[in-house]
Scaffold this motif. Structure first.
Motif, PDB file in Angstrom:
ATOM      1  N   THR A 195     -25.443 -22.701  -2.479  1.00  0.00           N
ATOM      2  CA  THR A 195     -24.377 -22.528  -3.471  1.00  0.00           C
ATOM      3  C   THR A 195     -24.770 -23.259  -4.757  1.00  0.00           C
ATOM      4  O   THR A 195     -25.185 -24.424  -4.715  1.00  0.00           O
ATOM      5  N   PHE A 196     -24.635 -22.559  -5.879  1.00  0.00           N
ATOM      6  CA  PHE A 196     -24.946 -23.115  -7.203  1.00  0.00           C
ATOM      7  C   PHE A 196     -23.638 -23.217  -7.988  1.00  0.00           C
ATOM      8  O   PHE A 196     -22.845 -22.266  -8.006  1.00  0.00           O
ATOM      9  N   ASP A 198     -14.712 -30.414 -27.261  1.00  0.00           N
ATOM     10  CA  ASP A 198     -13.601 -30.458 -26.312  1.00  0.00           C
ATOM     11  C   ASP A 198     -13.206 -29.057 -25.865  1.00  0.00           C
ATOM     12  O   ASP A 198     -12.045 -28.766 -25.577  1.00  0.00           O
ATOM     13  N   GLY A 199     -14.180 -28.135 -25.791  1.00  0.00           N
ATOM     14  CA  GLY A 199     -13.892 -26.760 -25.413  1.00  0.00           C
ATOM     15  C   GLY A 199     -13.525 -26.625 -23.943  1.00  0.00           C
ATOM     16  O   GLY A 199     -13.755 -27.520 -23.130  1.00  0.00           O
ATOM     17  N   GLU A 200     -12.961 -25.483 -23.609  1.00  0.00           N
ATOM     18  CA  GLU A 200     -12.581 -25.196 -22.225  1.00  0.00           C
ATOM     19  C   GLU A 200     -13.843 -25.089 -21.368  1.00  0.00           C
ATOM     20  O   GLU A 200     -14.831 -24.472 -21.754  1.00  0.00           O
ATOM     21  N   ILE A 201     -13.789 -25.687 -20.183  1.00  0.00           N
ATOM     22  CA  ILE A 201     -14.916 -25.650 -19.253  1.00  0.00           C
ATOM     23  C   ILE A 201     -14.537 -24.809 -18.038  1.00  0.00           C
ATOM     24  O   ILE A 201     -13.487 -25.007 -17.433  1.00  0.00           O
ATOM     25  N   VAL A 202     -15.399 -23.862 -17.716  1.00  0.00           N
ATOM     26  CA  VAL A 202     -15.239 -23.019 -16.535  1.00  0.00           C
ATOM     27  C   VAL A 202     -16.446 -23.246 -15.642  1.00  0.00           C
ATOM     28  O   VAL A 202     -17.571 -23.371 -16.135  1.00  0.00           O
ATOM     29  N   ARG A 203     -16.233 -23.302 -14.343  1.00  0.00           N
ATOM     30  CA  ARG A 203     -17.346 -23.453 -13.411  1.00  0.00           C
ATOM     31  C   ARG A 203     -17.596 -22.111 -12.720  1.00  0.00           C
ATOM     32  O   ARG A 203     -16.770 -21.637 -11.938  1.00  0.00           O
ATOM     33  N   THR A 204     -18.735 -21.503 -13.025  1.00  0.00           N
ATOM     34  CA  THR A 204     -19.159 -20.289 -12.335  1.00  0.00           C
ATOM     35  C   THR A 204     -19.867 -20.714 -11.059  1.00  0.00           C
ATOM     36  O   THR A 204     -20.826 -21.496 -11.105  1.00  0.00           O
ATOM     37  N   ILE A 205     -19.396 -20.209  -9.934  1.00  0.00           N
ATOM     38  CA  ILE A 205     -19.899 -20.660  -8.633  1.00  0.00           C
ATOM     39  C   ILE A 205     -20.521 -19.473  -7.906  1.00  0.00           C
ATOM     40  O   ILE A 205     -19.867 -18.448  -7.694  1.00  0.00           O
ATOM     41  N   VAL A 206     -21.795 -19.610  -7.554  1.00  0.00           N
ATOM     42  CA  VAL A 206     -22.555 -18.525  -6.935  1.00  0.00           C
ATOM     43  C   VAL A 206     -23.174 -19.032  -5.631  1.00  0.00           C
ATOM     44  O   VAL A 206     -23.897 -20.027  -5.634  1.00  0.00           O
ATOM     45  N   ARG A 207     -22.872 -18.336  -4.558  1.00  0.00           N
ATOM     46  CA  ARG A 207     -23.511 -18.658  -3.286  1.00  0.00           C
ATOM     47  C   ARG A 207     -24.436 -17.506  -2.913  1.00  0.00           C
ATOM     48  O   ARG A 207     -24.029 -16.344  -2.880  1.00  0.00           O
ATOM     49  N   ARG A 208     -25.711 -17.829  -2.662  1.00  0.00           N
ATOM     50  CA  ARG A 208     -26.710 -16.806  -2.379  1.00  0.00           C
ATOM     51  C   ARG A 208     -27.277 -16.984  -0.970  1.00  0.00           C
ATOM     52  O   ARG A 208     -27.502 -18.107  -0.515  1.00  0.00           O
ATOM     53  N   LYS A 259     -27.901 -11.279  -0.584  1.00  0.00           N
ATOM     54  CA  LYS A 259     -26.444 -11.183  -0.702  1.00  0.00           C
ATOM     55  C   LYS A 259     -25.965 -12.350  -1.550  1.00  0.00           C
ATOM     56  O   LYS A 259     -26.601 -13.416  -1.573  1.00  0.00           O
ATOM     57  N   TYR A 260     -24.855 -12.159  -2.237  1.00  0.00           N
ATOM     58  CA  TYR A 260     -24.287 -13.289  -2.961  1.00  0.00           C
ATOM     59  C   TYR A 260     -22.787 -13.106  -3.136  1.00  0.00           C
ATOM     60  O   TYR A 260     -22.270 -11.998  -3.199  1.00  0.00           O
ATOM     61  N   ASP A 261     -22.104 -14.254  -3.150  1.00  0.00           N
ATOM     62  CA  ASP A 261     -20.682 -14.318  -3.496  1.00  0.00           C
ATOM     63  C   ASP A 261     -20.578 -15.038  -4.830  1.00  0.00           C
ATOM     64  O   ASP A 261     -21.292 -16.023  -5.072  1.00  0.00           O
ATOM     65  N   MET A 262     -19.697 -14.584  -5.693  1.00  0.00           N
ATOM     66  CA  MET A 262     -19.582 -15.168  -7.028  1.00  0.00           C
ATOM     67  C   MET A 262     -18.122 -15.237  -7.454  1.00  0.00           C
ATOM     68  O   MET A 262     -17.354 -14.315  -7.202  1.00  0.00           O
ATOM     69  N   VAL A 300     -22.074 -15.569   4.189  1.00  0.00           N
ATOM     70  CA  VAL A 300     -22.099 -15.058   2.817  1.00  0.00           C
ATOM     71  C   VAL A 300     -21.834 -13.557   2.846  1.00  0.00           C
ATOM     72  O   VAL A 300     -22.365 -12.843   3.692  1.00  0.00           O
ATOM     73  N   GLY A 301     -21.038 -13.083   1.877  1.00  0.00           N
ATOM     74  CA  GLY A 301     -20.885 -11.653   1.674  1.00  0.00           C
ATOM     75  C   GLY A 301     -20.510 -10.877   2.905  1.00  0.00           C
ATOM     76  O   GLY A 301     -21.300 -10.099   3.423  1.00  0.00           O
ATOM     77  N   ARG A 302     -19.303 -11.115   3.391  1.00  0.00           N
ATOM     78  CA  ARG A 302     -18.857 -10.384   4.566  1.00  0.00           C
ATOM     79  C   ARG A 302     -18.719  -8.901   4.229  1.00  0.00           C
ATOM     80  O   ARG A 302     -17.824  -8.494   3.509  1.00  0.00           O
ATOM     81  N   GLY A 303     -19.624  -8.075   4.737  1.00  0.00           N
ATOM     82  CA  GLY A 303     -19.566  -6.645   4.468  1.00  0.00           C
ATOM     83  C   GLY A 303     -20.493  -6.238   3.337  1.00  0.00           C
ATOM     84  O   GLY A 303     -21.225  -7.034   2.763  1.00  0.00           O
TER      85      GLY A 303
END
Length: 364
Positions: A259-260, A272-282, A307-310, A348-351
């Motif tokens: 997971t990254f 001071d901008g908005e921070i988003v965390r993009t989370i990728v599991r490969r 396969k990956y989940d994001m 990871v990636g059910r289906g």
């Protein structure tokens, strides 16, 4: 030895003992440890006199100024604590709410449950992983556990060790390289893929030029469009592991499950901008084939599956880049299956929908 007699045989007069004991009562350093009977008689007479050492020659009372000094130090510390609370209350809350920076032990097997919930705290430019389990994860390649090598199939122990290291190198070159994350072509990662594997080479030849649902570089590589998104800091948090076994035709088959966590903000955002965390599991399954049985090149592997989940990476038409939602786009997005992106206890990636179905994070 007689009373009042010195070790050398000399004797002290009553006046000398009286002077000596007056000094001892006042704290003289050379007071004898065991006074003679004569000395005790003189000391008793001195204590009977007004002001004559009524506290006893062995007693000691700490001076009052020392007690006042101790209270002064305690008072100063109390003032400093109150000052810290007034200036930076968030830091104090962090101390008692559980430190995000407590390191997690390396992952050596699939966990049985999701990480515990963290106190809700807003990430900052200085602490972009604040308030998430990733705050305690290792950074970069250090978060990818590589097992001890042993001989498998056609490979010796030393060859397996090199193959495991190269497998991790691919994860670094495809998901952690700064240039690749800024949208550059992942040349180092591509160089590790068997050039004779036709289906993967077709994907690579098309994906960067004309990304689509069938051929998307995000299947294998993590990329952000620099004109739209920029990474916050230089650290990407990771958690995962490599495992291996013997595959088809005696090949070494390596499975990577990692997971990254990428903290990002708008490209034009200020400090001071908005921070988003993009989370990728490969999950990648790589085959290090026996060149006597499979057409390959030295130092390269074939990709068996990917396969990956994001989450927080965008849900629109493929662009070849992750497109994290910010502001109103993020708040308005209520579609997709809810998932905990930090939960590594499930596959990871059910289906078949892995990577194609838009997923919404229950926490980020």
């Amino acid at each position: 030895m007689g009373a009042g007699t010195e070790p050398d045989g000399s004797s002290r007069s009553d006046e000398e003992w009286e002077r000596f004991l007056r000094e001892s009562v006042a704290g003289a350093a050379d007071a004898p440890k065991e006074p003679s009977a004569r000395a005790r008689d003189v000391a008793k007479r001195l204590r009977a006199e007004p002001g004559g050492g009524s506290e006893g020659w062995r007693s000691y009372t700490p001076a009052r100024p020392k007690r006042r000094f101790g209270w002064s130090v305690a008072g100063l510390l109390a003032v400093l604590v109150l000052l810290v609370v007034a200036v930076a209350p968030g830091r104090v809350v962090d101390l008692f709410a559980g430190a995000d920076s407590s390191p997690s032990p390396a992952e050596t097997a699939r966990p049985t449950r999701a990480p515990a919930a963290e106190a809700a705290r807003r990430p900052t430019m200085e602490e972009p992983f604040r308030g998430s389990p990733a705050a305690g994860w290792a950074s970069g390649a250090a978060g990818i556990t590589v097992p001890e090598a042993s001989a498998v199939g056609w490979m010796s122990t030393a060859e397996v060790e090199r193959a495991l290291a190269s497998s991790r190198d691919f994860l670094v070159a495809s998901g952690l390289d700064g240039g690749v994350l800024r949208g550059e072509r992942p040349e180092k990662a591509i160089a590790l893929i068997n050039p004779h594997q036709k289906d993967v080479q077709d994907l690579l030849n098309t994906a960067f030029r004309a990304p689509s649902e069938k051929n998307d570089p995000l299947f294998l590589f993590s990329r952000f469009q620099p004109s739209r998104t920029r990474l916050v800091g230089d650290v990407v948090k990771t958690r995962g592991r490599l495992t291996y076994r013997e595959g088809e035709r005696g090949a070494l088959q390596v499975t990577a499950d990692v997971t990254f966590v990428y903290p990002v903000t708008r490209a034009d955002a200020g400090g001071d901008g908005e921070i988003v965390r993009t989370i990728v599991r490969r999950e990648l399954v790589l085959s290090w084939d026996d060149p006597r049985k499979v057409i390959t090149e030295p130092g390269t592997f074939s990709i068996v599956s990917h396969k990956y989940d994001m989450t927080n990476g965008g849900c629109g038409a493929p662009t070849g880049y992750f497109t994290p939602p910010f502001g109103t786009d993020r708040r308005a997005d209520k579609t997709g299956t809810e998932v905990d992106p930090y939960d590594r206890s499930t596959p990871v990636g059910r289906g078949e929908s892995s990577g194609n179905e838009c997923r919404r994070a229950t926490r980020s």
